[in-house]
Enzyme design. Structure first.
Site, PDB file in Angstrom:
ATOM      1  N   ASP A  68       6.428   0.628   5.779  1.00 23.20           N
ATOM      2  CA  ASP A  68       5.012   0.322   5.654  1.00 23.20           C
ATOM      3  C   ASP A  68       4.166   1.207   6.563  1.00 23.20           C
ATOM      4  O   ASP A  68       4.558   1.529   7.688  1.00 23.20           O
ATOM      5  CB  ASP A  68       4.787  -1.157   6.017  1.00 23.20           C
ATOM      6  CG  ASP A  68       3.347  -1.578   5.916  1.00 23.20           C
ATOM      7  OD1 ASP A  68       2.782  -1.484   4.815  1.00 23.20           O
ATOM      8  OD2 ASP A  68       2.771  -1.998   6.948  1.00 23.20           O
ATOM      9  N   GLU A  94       5.363   4.580   2.474  1.00 24.13           N
ATOM     10  CA  GLU A  94       3.986   4.331   2.060  1.00 24.13           C
ATOM     11  C   GLU A  94       3.115   5.256   2.910  1.00 24.13           C
ATOM     12  O   GLU A  94       2.761   4.936   4.037  1.00 24.13           O
ATOM     13  CB  GLU A  94       3.586   2.872   2.275  1.00 24.13           C
ATOM     14  CG  GLU A  94       2.219   2.569   1.689  1.00 24.13           C
ATOM     15  CD  GLU A  94       1.427   1.532   2.469  1.00 24.13           C
ATOM     16  OE1 GLU A  94       0.388   1.086   1.960  1.00 24.13           O
ATOM     17  OE2 GLU A  94       1.825   1.169   3.587  1.00 24.13           O
TER      18      GLU A  94
END
Length: 758
Positions: free
Chosen positions: A425, A478
């Site tokens: 993330d 990401e």
């Protein structure tokens, strides 16, 4: 611990505590004793053996010797007991304790003294930990069932280098920080203590006194593998590994898996809101296995991606504000339950990816923040250590012990839970020191630049570790910026990720789809620009949870037009995603046109499937998924320009794009997409190979809720060159729809011919 029949009051024994140990006694009683083994436990003192224990809630204590239990003298009314003899008792020595609670209820039990057991952590492990190279620190730090001198118990260890004193507290000692002070391993900052006889699932924390400020903080164990159910925040002692893995075949196949040239189609879910029980309770990991796996198989996804299931206190954070980096969230069950889920997925042929959050952690006082009274896991300076957007702390990637912590967390999920990869993330926020900051709100690196050099090195080490130790496991970044070589090998200067989310494609595509079809011709470059960079990375095409929250609406809600056009646009969007180069990801609810934006506090609106249009969207994505899995041209060359060729990218006036997707053996499919509600009948397109073409997919089919306009049967080439290609066919393009055509009998010369059609 075993309750026994109370004994008679022991005879008085003269205390042997001397003035030489008075400062240690004072420190103990003030809960400031830095090294408890200098005062407690057994030792030879001059010409006699001495055993000293501290039991502040005890009335009497006995020690077992060769002649039976002998009373220990009360050397201090606060609970210091001593026993003196010509020789030390056999190690470890057994105590018999008479305790009383606040209501003066008396209990008597036997237990071994914790200070009869020496520290166990090796100097080698401590060295690697302090060097940032202990990749399995979860086997060293935290709470571990152990057996020392043949006695079962739990060994606790924690890193708190700026502590004057660290104590283990829990139900077993009335959360009293005086009872079990831990011992420190020199300058390593690692504290340790073995507690004999402690049962599984006992609640515990660490009470830490800062050596400079004197501040006392109560912290949960950063390395705990299980926590109590929120809102409680205590860790639990290990209960044993009850997993019965049956996925050896899956793991062996994964190690040989050529993921670069294989289908990869991820179903992203939030475990707490995919489905719930009628009373609103969560499905457990085992219940998810029962209900989710058949659905994923039916829908044709290859993998499930779980939003973070690492322990977190706040449901509304969706798991992205992690406090337990080694613990499966107890809101869905035990660690063994999560292992059962992963194993069941593997046995069904489904991979499982974990969303992992090494970019930041929350400010919760019970967890990592200012862990030993100082900025330990984070930076002291908020210009480096605080995320203004999320109100969270940023890890100090330049600190070796923090690097050991994070690398070990990644290793833990892959090794202990058999996850098939990590979606990392917020990578962009890790790479840039000025991420979401104004000019005077960040500090440059040592070269004066904005790159976070320590985070870059950490990410490279992470990817090297994963790919070396877990063959076939994926790391997915990401990352939303133009940082180069995110998914290129570290030896070539890249970050080493397997793939990168293509946020540019996603943003351009959704921005285009938001336009009224009459205006789309002015935004045609949003469909074509992506091919300029499509092969600079190994890209994944995501329509993730981030696109259906925070007022953005659902995918269906983004689509313009009346109800029919909204559904047609959504079917067209999926046809585009599933045929465009790149691996695929869709968030739960996308597949049946969830009407409202995602709300983590309730389950998806499954009742919508009683309506034909929602069923039609679900059928579109199901059929596209299976077609994708079974059509090598749609996945084998996702990351290579040889796998794609424009037939027509210039028809902006009609908002039409047409392209080929090709497989390694030269076979191909042709995709034509019409982004207006105007049917295009008699539309001639060039083709690279003469023959009969068959429509194998049409998003406008009545089966999907469309108008059922299309190309029935076979389309024969006309012999007329078109669009720079040697032959052509005339097709019907349905409104707001995509079609896929395949050549019935691909000739042996097709591979050569196709190459000329780029």
């Amino acid at each position: 611990m075993q309750a026994i029949i109370p004994l008679m009051q022991p005879s008085l024994v003269k205390p042997v505590t001397s003035v030489k140990v008075a400062p240690l006694l004072k420190a103990l009683l003030a809960a400031r004793l830095h090294d408890p083994f200098t005062f407690l436990g057994a030792r030879m003192q001059q010409d006699h053996g001495l055993v000293r224990v501290f039991r502040p809630h005890a009335s009497n204590v006995w020690i077992k010797t060769t002649s039976g239990f002998e009373p220990m003298a009360c050397a201090h009314p606060s609970g210091v007991f001593e026993w003196c003899s010509a020789a030390l008792p056999a190690m470890p020595y057994l105590l018999r304790v008479e305790d009383h609670d606040a209501a003066q209820n008396i209990s008597v039990y036997e237990t071994y003294d914790a200070y009869a057991f020496p520290p166990q952590i090796s100097d080698h492990d401590l060295y690697l930990f302090n060097e940032g190279r202990l990749r399995q620190a979860y086997r060293t730090l935290g709470a571990h069932a152990a057996e020392i001198y043949g006695i079962a118990g739990v060994r606790f260890s924690v890193w708190a280098p700026n502590a004057e004193r660290v104590s283990l507290v829990g139900d077993f000692n009335r959360w009293d920080g005086r009872v079990y002070p831990m011992t420190v391993h020199g300058s390593s900052g690692v504290w340790e203590l073995f507690i004999p006889g402690l049962p599984p699932d006992s609640l515990y924390k660490y009470e830490i006194r800062n050596r400079d400020s004197g501040e006392v903080v109560l912290k949960t164990d950063p390395y705990a593998t299980h926590y109590e159910l929120r809102p409680g925040t205590a860790a639990r002692t290990p209960s044993g590994d009850g997993a019965n893995w049956q996925d050896a075949g899956w793991l062996a196949n994964r190690a040989r898996w050529d993921w670069l040239h294989a289908p990869l189609n991820i179903y992203e879910i939030h475990s707490g809101s995919w489905k719930r029980h009628p009373d609103g309770c969560f499905y457990t990991y085992r219940e998810l296995a029962q209900h989710l796996i058949p659905y994923v198989l039916e829908m044709g996804h290859t993998h499930i991606e779980l939003l973070p299931v690492s322990e977190h206190p706040l449901d509304e954070s969706w798991g992205y504000q992690t406090t337990g980096y080694f613990a499966a969230s107890s809101r869905y069950g035990s660690p063994d339950d999560l292992k059962f889920f992963v194993d069941a997925c593997h046995q069904a042929g489904i991979g499982v990816i974990l969303d992992w959050v090494p970019a930041h952690f929350p400010q919760d006082a019970f967890a990592l923040s200012r862990f030993d009274g100082t900025a330990l896991y984070e930076h002291e300076d908020p210009r480096l250590g605080f995320h203004q957007d999320w109100g969270t702390y940023i890890f100090n990637y330049g600190r070796n012990e923090v690097k050991s912590f994070l690398l070990s967390s990644a290793h833990y999920w892959l090794a202990e839970f058999h996850f098939d990869g990590l979606r990392v993330d917020a990578v962009a926020s890790m790479l840039y020191l000025d991420y979401s900051r104004k000019q005077d709100e960040w500090l440059p690196n040592k070269y004066g630049g904005r790159e976070n050099l320590e985070a870059i090195e950490f990410l490279r080490e992470l990817n090297i570790m994963v790919h070396e130790e877990f063959p076939g496991a994926l790391t997915l970044a990401e990352e939303s910026t133009a940082w180069p070589a995110v998914s290129r090998p570290t030896y070539a200067g890249g970050l080493g990720f397997s793939m990168k989310w293509n946020m540019g494609w996603m943003n351009d595509t959704l921005a285009y789809m938001l336009q009224n079809p009459v205006h789309r011709r002015f935004h045609h470059n949003r469909l074509t620009f992506g091919q300029l960079y499509a092969y600079t990375e190994n890209f994944m095409l995501p329509f993730s949870h981030d696109e259906v929250v925070h007022g953005k609406g659902s995918l269906l809600d983004k689509m313009p037009g009346d109800a029919w056009q909204k559904f047609a646009n959504l079917r067209l969007l999926f046809a585009y995603q599933m045929t465009y180069p790149g691996k695929k990801l869709n968030f739960m609810g996308n597949e049946f046109a969830q009407g409202r934006e995602w709300n983590a506090s309730r389950e998806l609106d499954w009742s919508l499937l009683k309506y034909e249009q929602h069923c039609g969207v679900q059928a579109v994505l199901r059929d596209l998924n299976h077609l994708y899995n079974n059509t090598p041209a749609l996945y084998q060359l996702d990351f290579s320009p040889e796998g794609f060729a424009w037939i027509d990218c210039h028809d902006a006036d009609n908002s039409i794009i047409i392209y080929l997707r090709r497989a390694q053996n030269g076979s191909f499919v042709l995709i034509a997409l019409n982004f207006t509600p105007v049917p295009r009948v008699g539309y001639r397109i060039g083709v690279p190979v003469a023959g009969n073409y068959q429509e194998i997919f049409n998003s406008d089919s009545t089966y999907y809720g469309g108008s059922n306009l299309g190309n029935l049967g076979h389309l024969a080439t006309s012999g007329e060159s078109w669009m720079g290609l040697p032959d052509s066919i005339v097709i019907t393009l349905p409104p707001l729809a995509g079609i896929i055509l395949s050549l019935d009998d691909l000739g042996s010369s097709a591979a050569v011919t196709i190459g000329a059609g780029k």
